[in-house]
Enzyme design. Sequence first.
Site, PDB file in Angstrom:
ATOM      1  N   GLU A  94       0.855  -1.379  -0.171  1.00 19.26           N
ATOM      2  CA  GLU A  94      -0.053  -0.148   0.068  1.00 19.26           C
ATOM      3  C   GLU A  94       0.855   1.301  -0.091  1.00 19.26           C
ATOM      4  O   GLU A  94       1.989   1.181   0.567  1.00 19.26           O
ATOM      5  CB  GLU A  94      -0.989  -0.144   1.272  1.00 19.26           C
ATOM      6  CG  GLU A  94      -1.943   1.233   1.538  1.00 19.26           C
ATOM      7  CD  GLU A  94      -3.200   1.088   0.298  1.00 19.26           C
ATOM      8  OE1 GLU A  94      -2.614   1.724  -0.850  1.00 19.26           O
ATOM      9  OE2 GLU A  94      -4.085   0.985   0.545  1.00 19.26           O
ATOM     10  N   ASP A  95       0.360   2.273  -0.468  1.00 22.46           N
ATOM     11  CA  ASP A  95       1.190   3.535  -0.559  1.00 22.46           C
ATOM     12  C   ASP A  95       1.212   4.354   0.729  1.00 22.46           C
ATOM     13  O   ASP A  95       1.959   4.632   1.338  1.00 22.46           O
ATOM     14  CB  ASP A  95       0.706   4.456  -1.677  1.00 22.46           C
ATOM     15  CG  ASP A  95      -0.801   5.005  -1.776  1.00 22.46           C
ATOM     16  OD1 ASP A  95      -1.607   4.214  -1.115  1.00 22.46           O
ATOM     17  OD2 ASP A  95      -1.189   5.694  -2.381  1.00 22.46           O
ATOM     18  N   ASP A  98      -4.073   5.725   6.041  1.00 22.97           N
ATOM     19  CA  ASP A  98      -4.412   6.696   6.638  1.00 22.97           C
ATOM     20  C   ASP A  98      -5.544   6.313   7.740  1.00 22.97           C
ATOM     21  O   ASP A  98      -5.260   6.345   8.817  1.00 22.97           O
ATOM     22  CB  ASP A  98      -4.999   7.577   5.537  1.00 22.97           C
ATOM     23  CG  ASP A  98      -5.283   8.924   5.851  1.00 22.97           C
ATOM     24  OD1 ASP A  98      -5.584   9.264   6.706  1.00 22.97           O
ATOM     25  OD2 ASP A  98      -5.093  10.010   4.757  1.00 22.97           O
ATOM     26  N   PHE A 147      -1.613  16.033   4.055  1.00 22.04           N
ATOM     27  CA  PHE A 147      -2.021  15.428   2.753  1.00 22.04           C
ATOM     28  C   PHE A 147      -0.823  15.459   1.968  1.00 22.04           C
ATOM     29  O   PHE A 147      -0.242  16.614   1.366  1.00 22.04           O
ATOM     30  CB  PHE A 147      -3.333  16.350   1.950  1.00 22.04           C
ATOM     31  CG  PHE A 147      -3.692  15.593   1.017  1.00 22.04           C
ATOM     32  CD1 PHE A 147      -4.587  14.553   0.932  1.00 22.04           C
ATOM     33  CD2 PHE A 147      -3.158  15.380  -0.586  1.00 22.04           C
ATOM     34  CE1 PHE A 147      -5.261  13.572  -0.093  1.00 22.04           C
ATOM     35  CE2 PHE A 147      -3.765  14.706  -1.454  1.00 22.04           C
ATOM     36  CZ  PHE A 147      -4.693  13.689  -1.376  1.00 22.04           C
ATOM     37  N   ARG A 160       1.864  12.196  -9.264  1.00 24.53           N
ATOM     38  CA  ARG A 160       2.272  11.022  -8.761  1.00 24.53           C
ATOM     39  C   ARG A 160       3.736  10.771  -9.336  1.00 24.53           C
ATOM     40  O   ARG A 160       4.573   9.904  -8.863  1.00 24.53           O
ATOM     41  CB  ARG A 160       1.399   9.960  -9.505  1.00 24.53           C
ATOM     42  CG  ARG A 160       0.160   9.531  -8.978  1.00 24.53           C
ATOM     43  CD  ARG A 160      -0.584   8.194  -9.765  1.00 24.53           C
ATOM     44  NE  ARG A 160      -1.956   8.258  -9.652  1.00 24.53           N
ATOM     45  CZ  ARG A 160      -2.596   7.830  -8.445  1.00 24.53           C
ATOM     46  NH1 ARG A 160      -2.022   7.319  -7.544  1.00 24.53           N
ATOM     47  NH2 ARG A 160      -3.981   7.857  -8.466  1.00 24.53           N
TER      48      ARG A 160
END
Length: 172
Positions: A94-95, A98, A147, A160
């Site tokens: 996963e990036d 959160d 963010f 990205r």
Amino acid sequence: MSFPELISREKIHSRVQELAKEIERDFAGEEIIVVGVLKGSFIFCADLIREINLPITLDFISVSSYEGTESTGELKINLDIKSKIEGKNVILVEDIIDTGLTISSLITRFKKNNPKSLKVASLLYKPARIQHKVDIDYLAFEIEDHFVIGYGLDFNGSYRELPYVGIYNGEV
């Protein structure tokens, strides 16, 4: 356009190498199925598997739970994996974790297929926003409640390609 750098390209590269060595130790002599969670994890996933010296099958799953900078609270599967994971070692990549909704939902979904082992690798973890507690087996960086964009992470599909993790400051 420039965004404040949170984690440099060099720090990311070094940490990815360290995580790969941990994975090699944990799965010495075994095969693993690496499942990248699209789209955000694709760069981290690619860099990670290139550093792992073990037999790897790569697969992807595409899910969505965000609009803009906020989680919708619902997980939608856009593309499912093709690999059979029963009795296999699986690492979900996963990036960012959160709220924890995406990864906890995927863990529940994957466990139903009886993998031999199921581990989680994440580039980033943002504990300030966690709502669904998850165990992260291979974590690159813990971050404050920003963010973030770059290194695969986006804002509405943009940024990205940045080679570092930056703080999105609202510029368009």
